[in-house]
Write an enzyme that holds these catalytic residues in place. Structure first.
Site, PDB file in Angstrom:
ATOM      1  N   HIS A 167       2.605 -67.122  39.058  1.00 36.73           N
ATOM      2  CA  HIS A 167       2.499 -68.096  37.972  1.00 36.73           C
ATOM      3  C   HIS A 167       1.122 -68.765  38.049  1.00 36.73           C
ATOM      4  O   HIS A 167       0.659 -69.126  39.139  1.00 36.73           O
ATOM      5  CB  HIS A 167       3.557 -69.200  38.125  1.00 36.73           C
ATOM      6  CG  HIS A 167       4.976 -68.747  37.904  1.00 36.73           C
ATOM      7  ND1 HIS A 167       5.321 -67.520  37.393  1.00 36.73           N
ATOM      8  CD2 HIS A 167       6.142 -69.422  38.105  1.00 36.73           C
ATOM      9  CE1 HIS A 167       6.641 -67.439  37.299  1.00 36.73           C
ATOM     10  NE2 HIS A 167       7.166 -68.571  37.727  1.00 36.73           N
TER      11      HIS A 167
ATOM     12  N   CYS B 200      10.146 -72.733  40.924  1.00 38.62           N
ATOM     13  CA  CYS B 200       8.901 -72.105  41.389  1.00 38.62           C
ATOM     14  C   CYS B 200       7.649 -72.736  40.765  1.00 38.62           C
ATOM     15  O   CYS B 200       6.621 -72.902  41.432  1.00 38.62           O
ATOM     16  CB  CYS B 200       8.927 -70.611  41.102  1.00 38.62           C
ATOM     17  SG  CYS B 200       9.584 -70.171  39.485  1.00 38.62           S
TER      18      CYS B 200
HETATM   19  N1  LIG Z   1      12.565 -65.283  40.335  1.00 38.18           N
HETATM   20  C1  LIG Z   1      11.941 -66.384  40.731  1.00 38.18           C
HETATM   21  O1  LIG Z   1      10.688 -66.459  40.785  1.00 38.18           O
HETATM   22  C2  LIG Z   1      12.754 -67.588  41.137  1.00 38.18           C
HETATM   23  C3  LIG Z   1      12.086 -68.660  41.755  1.00 38.18           C
HETATM   24  C4  LIG Z   1      12.828 -69.779  42.146  1.00 38.18           C
HETATM   25  C5  LIG Z   1      14.190 -69.806  41.915  1.00 38.18           C
HETATM   26  N2  LIG Z   1      14.811 -68.744  41.309  1.00 38.18           N
HETATM   27  C6  LIG Z   1      16.267 -68.813  41.110  1.00 38.18           C
HETATM   28  O2  LIG Z   1      16.902 -67.909  42.000  1.00 38.18           O
HETATM   29  C7  LIG Z   1      18.074 -67.353  41.383  1.00 38.18           C
HETATM   30  C8  LIG Z   1      17.997 -65.828  41.407  1.00 38.18           C
HETATM   31  O3  LIG Z   1      16.836 -65.410  40.760  1.00 38.18           O
HETATM   32  P1  LIG Z   1      16.322 -63.900  40.827  1.00 38.18           P
HETATM   33  O4  LIG Z   1      15.034 -63.939  40.105  1.00 38.18           O
HETATM   34  O5  LIG Z   1      16.348 -63.368  42.214  1.00 38.18           O
HETATM   35  O6  LIG Z   1      17.438 -63.148  39.924  1.00 38.18           O
HETATM   36  P2  LIG Z   1      17.896 -61.606  39.958  1.00 38.18           P
HETATM   37  O7  LIG Z   1      16.767 -60.707  40.328  1.00 38.18           O
HETATM   38  O8  LIG Z   1      18.555 -61.394  38.654  1.00 38.18           O
HETATM   39  O9  LIG Z   1      19.003 -61.556  41.125  1.00 38.18           O
HETATM   40  C9  LIG Z   1      20.256 -62.180  41.018  1.00 38.18           C
HETATM   41  C10 LIG Z   1      21.047 -61.938  42.287  1.00 38.18           C
HETATM   42  O10 LIG Z   1      22.280 -62.681  42.214  1.00 38.18           O
HETATM   43  C11 LIG Z   1      23.357 -61.808  42.489  1.00 38.18           C
HETATM   44  N3  LIG Z   1      24.578 -62.235  41.804  1.00 38.18           N
HETATM   45  C12 LIG Z   1      24.792 -62.372  40.492  1.00 38.18           C
HETATM   46  N4  LIG Z   1      26.058 -62.783  40.253  1.00 38.18           N
HETATM   47  C13 LIG Z   1      26.655 -62.914  41.454  1.00 38.18           C
HETATM   48  C14 LIG Z   1      27.965 -63.287  41.883  1.00 38.18           C
HETATM   49  N5  LIG Z   1      28.904 -63.629  41.006  1.00 38.18           N
HETATM   50  N6  LIG Z   1      28.220 -63.317  43.209  1.00 38.18           N
HETATM   51  C15 LIG Z   1      27.277 -62.983  44.104  1.00 38.18           C
HETATM   52  N7  LIG Z   1      26.013 -62.597  43.769  1.00 38.18           N
HETATM   53  C16 LIG Z   1      25.712 -62.570  42.448  1.00 38.18           C
HETATM   54  C17 LIG Z   1      22.874 -60.449  41.982  1.00 38.18           C
HETATM   55  O11 LIG Z   1      23.673 -59.424  42.542  1.00 38.18           O
HETATM   56  P3  LIG Z   1      23.883 -57.995  41.815  1.00 38.18           P
HETATM   57  O12 LIG Z   1      22.712 -57.141  42.191  1.00 38.18           O
HETATM   58  O13 LIG Z   1      25.146 -57.519  42.429  1.00 38.18           O
HETATM   59  O14 LIG Z   1      23.982 -58.247  40.352  1.00 38.18           O
HETATM   60  C18 LIG Z   1      21.439 -60.480  42.507  1.00 38.18           C
HETATM   61  O15 LIG Z   1      21.432 -60.189  43.892  1.00 38.18           O
HETATM   62  C19 LIG Z   1      18.150 -67.979  39.975  1.00 38.18           C
HETATM   63  O16 LIG Z   1      19.010 -69.083  40.009  1.00 38.18           O
HETATM   64  C20 LIG Z   1      16.711 -68.412  39.714  1.00 38.18           C
HETATM   65  O17 LIG Z   1      16.662 -69.492  38.822  1.00 38.18           O
HETATM   66  C21 LIG Z   1      14.132 -67.630  40.927  1.00 38.18           C
END
Ligand SMILES: NC(=O)c1ccc[n+]([C@@H]2O[C@H](COP(=O)([O-])OP(=O)(O)OC[C@H]3O[C@@H](n4cnc5c(N)ncnc54)[C@H](OP(=O)(O)O)[C@@H]3O)[C@@H](O)[C@H]2O)c1
Length: 354
Positions: free
Chosen positions: A249, A134
């Site tokens: 950000h 991001c």
């Molecule tokens: N946040 C940002 O601004 C951003 C920007 C760019 C990229 N990212 C990337 O996007 C990814 C997710 O970020 P997030 O911020 O959305 O995190 P988050 O809010 O913690 O969400 C994680 C998601 O992944 C799911 N998950 C975890 N383990 C899993 C498994 N074994 N099988 C299937 N689903 C699973 C979780 O499901 P449950 O609810 O069931 O736990 C939840 O839906 C990361 O790799 C991060 O680096 C994030």
């Protein structure tokens, strides 16, 4: 008789309960992406939960060979280890995956695409297209018109990153810590390495063995070069900092151009670029703010000014919504361009194949 393509794709959203995944669901609806069926995936922990899409409640599914069968397009944001295993499985089963995690971004045969910056890179996909980090995403949107107009020799960026960049639990941690501190308590950090409420932490992500830069700082440096198709001749130096902001950000970016570029010309080329909003009347108190960028798809740029220490350097203040253009919106825009270019159902040569 000619067979007709179905209207819309069977779309899988992996991580549908997360900060990025839930925003992907919103953006797919807002942009009216052609979805014939939406399949929300999350971990086993979410078994039985539902998410809303298109006015309907949909049951969350776990990832398994049976549940992924027939999915044509995947927008994935469930962490690197999930993408490492499941993105190739989806691709082998005939789907195209737009992946938000860092796992595939620097692989040679995986394009790293910022819609509106390097769309053509998606043409080369082999079943997986990576969405950049991001922090990198919003900076590269702001840099692209400058890159095209005057060239860039060096970038020095310091970031002020919101907690939602770390996901749902991090947002809860900021809210809980803020309440606790205001009530005179000393909260223990869980998600971040230190208390984030009423604090500034000069560490985003982790330090790998022996490296003075964090993994986030390395991503900014490496991904910027890959997106701009630049080699080591493009200098990039980054310092990534966590601040107690929920979404959006902010970045202080110092850009050294190859050719001269005045602040006025810079504002003009930025304003002409789709996806950028120039917000720059500092003497009236008008400049990009995280609270104004939150919920928007544009990258906001302001405080454009000459660096007094170098005649070919400019300073910019760049702000974007990390969950939207920084993740979900770009993922959906990449899906749109795959659709427009007929690249969703095209059978790709798989990642890793010679
Ligand atoms: N946040 C940002 O601004 C951003 C920007 C760019 C990229 N990212 C990337 O996007 C990814 C997710 O970020 P997030 O911020 O959305 O995190 P988050 O809010 O913690 O969400 C994680 C998601 O992944 C799911 N998950 C975890 N383990 C899993 C498994 N074994 N099988 C299937 N689903 C699973 C979780 O499901 P449950 O609810 O069931 O736990 C939840 O839906 C990361 O790799 C991060 O680096 C994030």
């Amino acid at each position: 008789m000619a067979t007709r393509e179905p209207i819309g794709y069977r779309v899988g959203v992996v991580g549908a309960t997360g900060a990025v995944g839930s925003t992907i669901l919103e953006v797919l609806s807002e942009r009216d992406f052609p979805v014939s069926e939406l399949v929300p995936f999350a971990s086993e922990r979410s078994a039985g939960k539902q998410v809303e899409f298109g006015g309907r409640k949909l049951e969350i599914r776990p990832l398994s060979p049976e549940t992924i069968d027939g999915v044509e397009l995947v927008l994935s944001s469930a962490g690197g280890s999930v993408s490492a295993e499941w993105a190739p499985r989806f691709a082998d089963a005939g789907a195209v995956v737009v992946d938000n995690t860092s796992y595939w971004r620097m692989h040679d045969d995986v394009p790293l695409v910022v819609a509106g910056v390097n769309d053509e890179a998606a043409d080369e996909h082999r079943g997986i297209v990576a969405n950049p980090n991001c922090t990198t995403m919003q900076m590269v949107v702001a840099l692209k018109p400058i890159w095209d107009t005057a060239g860039i020799e060096r970038i020095v960026v310091s970031t002020y990153q919101s907690v939602s960049g770390t996901g749902r639990r991090a947002i809860e941690e900021l809210r809980e810590q803020s309440r606790a501190v205001l009530e005179g308590e000393q909260p223990d950090p869980e998600v971040f390495p230190h208390q984030v409420a009423f604090n500034v932490i000069p560490q985003v992500e982790t330090f790998s063995d022996g490296d003075d830069y964090t993994t986030e700082e390395r991503k900014v440096m490496n991904e910027t070069r890959k997106i701009l198709a630049a080699g080591k001749e493009l200098g990039v130096s980054s310092t990534c900092v966590r601040v107690p902001v929920v979404t959006g950000h902010s970045e202080s970016v110092n850009v050294q151009t190859r050719e001269p570029l005045s602040p006025e010309e810079c504002r003009q080329v930025l304003a002409a670029h789709p996806g950028i909003l120039v917000v720059d009347a500092p003497h009236e108190g008008i400049y990009p703010l995280a609270i104004d960028a939150a919920g928007r798809d544009e990258v906001l740029v302001g405080r454009v000014r000459r660096d007094p220490s170098h005649e070919r350097c400019l300073n910019l203040w760049v702000v974007g919504d990390n969950l939207r253009k920084g993740a979900a919106t770009n993922a959906v825009q990449v899906a749109e361009l795959l659709h427009e270019r007929g690249l969703v159902r095209a059978a790709p040569q798989p990642v890793g194949a010679a």
